[in-house]
Write an enzyme that holds these catalytic residues in place. Sequence first.
Site, PDB file in Angstrom:
ATOM      1  N   HIS A   1     -21.126 -10.675 -48.385  1.00  0.00           N
ATOM      2  CA  HIS A   1     -21.225 -11.567 -47.229  1.00  0.00           C
ATOM      3  C   HIS A   1     -19.912 -12.327 -47.091  1.00  0.00           C
ATOM      4  CE1 HIS A   1     -23.875 -14.670 -44.850  1.00  0.00           C
ATOM      5  NE2 HIS A   1     -22.662 -14.536 -44.329  1.00  0.00           N
TER       6      HIS A   1
ATOM      7  N   HIS B   1     -16.848 -12.711 -43.837  1.00  0.00           N
ATOM      8  CA  HIS B   1     -16.393 -12.341 -42.490  1.00  0.00           C
ATOM      9  C   HIS B   1     -14.874 -12.240 -42.500  1.00  0.00           C
ATOM     10  CE1 HIS B   1     -20.353 -13.395 -40.636  1.00  0.00           C
ATOM     11  NE2 HIS B   1     -20.422 -14.118 -41.739  1.00  0.00           N
TER      12      HIS B   1
ATOM     13  N   HIS C   1     -27.990 -11.848 -40.323  1.00  0.00           N
ATOM     14  CA  HIS C   1     -27.892 -13.275 -40.631  1.00  0.00           C
ATOM     15  C   HIS C   1     -29.171 -13.950 -40.142  1.00  0.00           C
ATOM     16  CE1 HIS C   1     -23.610 -12.835 -41.345  1.00  0.00           C
ATOM     17  NE2 HIS C   1     -23.459 -14.126 -41.517  1.00  0.00           N
TER      18      HIS C   1
ATOM     19  N   GLU D   1     -30.487 -19.400 -41.736  1.00  0.00           N
ATOM     20  CA  GLU D   1     -29.474 -20.449 -41.901  1.00  0.00           C
ATOM     21  C   GLU D   1     -29.874 -21.622 -41.020  1.00  0.00           C
ATOM     22  OE1 GLU D   1     -25.560 -19.113 -40.735  1.00  0.00           O
ATOM     23  OE2 GLU D   1     -24.507 -20.628 -41.915  1.00  0.00           O
TER      24      GLU D   1
ATOM     25  N   ASP E   1     -18.867 -16.158 -47.635  1.00  0.00           N
ATOM     26  CA  ASP E   1     -19.077 -16.265 -46.186  1.00  0.00           C
ATOM     27  C   ASP E   1     -17.756 -16.315 -45.410  1.00  0.00           C
ATOM     28  OD1 ASP E   1     -20.578 -16.332 -43.886  1.00  0.00           O
ATOM     29  OD2 ASP E   1     -21.347 -18.361 -44.144  1.00  0.00           O
ATOM     30  N   ASP E   2     -17.103 -17.468 -45.372  1.00  0.00           N
ATOM     31  CA  ASP E   2     -15.878 -17.651 -44.573  1.00  0.00           C
ATOM     32  C   ASP E   2     -14.840 -18.371 -45.420  1.00  0.00           C
ATOM     33  OD1 ASP E   2     -16.713 -16.829 -41.720  1.00  0.00           O
ATOM     34  OD2 ASP E   2     -18.352 -18.114 -42.387  1.00  0.00           O
TER      35      ASP E   2
HETATM   36  N1  HPA Z   1     -23.505 -17.699 -39.735  1.00  0.00           N
HETATM   37  C1  HPA Z   1     -23.479 -17.281 -38.482  1.00  0.00           C
HETATM   38  N2  HPA Z   1     -22.381 -16.805 -37.921  1.00  0.00           N
HETATM   39  C2  HPA Z   1     -21.280 -16.719 -38.653  1.00  0.00           C
HETATM   40  C3  HPA Z   1     -21.257 -17.124 -39.961  1.00  0.00           C
HETATM   41  C4  HPA Z   1     -22.431 -17.619 -40.533  1.00  0.00           C
HETATM   42  O1  HPA Z   1     -22.500 -17.987 -41.710  1.00  0.00           O
HETATM   43  N3  HPA Z   1     -20.001 -16.933 -40.415  1.00  0.00           N
HETATM   44  C5  HPA Z   1     -19.307 -16.398 -39.408  1.00  0.00           C
HETATM   45  N4  HPA Z   1     -20.065 -16.266 -38.329  1.00  0.00           N
HETATM   46 ZN    ZN Z   2     -21.996 -15.236 -42.518  1.00  0.00          ZN
END
Ligand code: HPA
Ligand code: ZN
Length: 355
Positions: free
Chosen positions: A25, A27, A209, A212, A291-292
């Site tokens: 996970h 991006h 996804h 969250e 994640d990012d």
């Molecule tokens: N959630 C939703 N969209 C996203 C995420 C995330 O964690 N990271 C990049 N785009």
């Molecule tokens: Zn994500």
Amino acid sequence: MTATLPSRPTTLAGALELLPKVELHCHVEGAIRPTTVMELAAKNGIALPADDPTELYRYESLNGFLEVFFLVQGVLADQGDWARIAYEAAVDGAAHGMVYRESFFTPARLMAKGQGLGAIIAGLDEGCAAAEAETGVVVNLICDFDREFGPEVALATAEELVALKRAGAPGIERVLGVGYDSIEIGQEPGWYAAAFRTAGAGGLRRTAHQGENSGPDAILACVDLLGAERIDHGMSILEDPDVVSRFVDDRIALTVCPNSNIRIANAFPELAQHVYPAMREAGILATLNTDDPALTDLDLGYEYASAAEAFGYGWDEMVDIALDGVEACWLEDADKAGVRARVADAREALRPDLG
Ligand code: HPA
Ligand code: ZN
């Protein structure tokens, strides 16, 4: 002459940095170095609201984060830009022990500006191949539908991916599956059933996804209506024991990103309060991911080290978590066995000497 064996790490964090790790996970657009964001913006004539983009990297909520994510995505203009960010994301991951990644890319916003899906994939493939040649790290791709653009764009993208696959387009073999990301509020998983069905019928794996910003009912809907084999985040799953049982029984993985959930979703005041240990105690195949990373100042070594510290995990538990990442990945069996052996061998070879 006797070869000198490298000495074992003397801290848990040091050993976790070196431990071969899989990431499921992450991006690619969330892994763009801030300096690269600035350079691409200048090259492509795009004005940013701050000279140093990191000034914008503070979030109150998922939707607040997404505004910045969209801005960063907007600096990408051509195939070479995609190649550059894929290369940099992979070598930056490799520097922290990442050996295999399934990386998201979310093309809808750029396709709406006229970029071709085939060129985006070809660019990402070039960058991944260059990083692989240099570091040995392997990166495959997952094409995410952007929920902000809705189910019709998702379906058209799924159809195009399948057509690229049939045509043997450059780099398409690196795209193992599809997913969706972006906004959750005001969205229903079932709207995307046709897009996921098309992708699945075309031989692509599926993840989503969810959880969250939504409850366990939405998580279950991804499995039942979209055929999702993994869920990205899945933070709310523990609210419904029946959904937990389903995930445990069917070994459906969660790709959990604890530090992201603190820094982006603001879901817990501190890491020690994250539900990750409870997910694992419940028997869920809960993997660990960033994640990012560039938008949240994270890396996979820190993700592992901070989880160990906050949740009180020792070396063996962290190696087990790394092995769960291997189990949940979408490599072919032989390749998966190779990665599993690398992680398993590290259990003794890198076991930290804590004195
Ligand atoms: N959630 C939703 N969209 C996203 C995420 C995330 O964690 N990271 C990049 N785009
Ligand atoms: Zn994500």
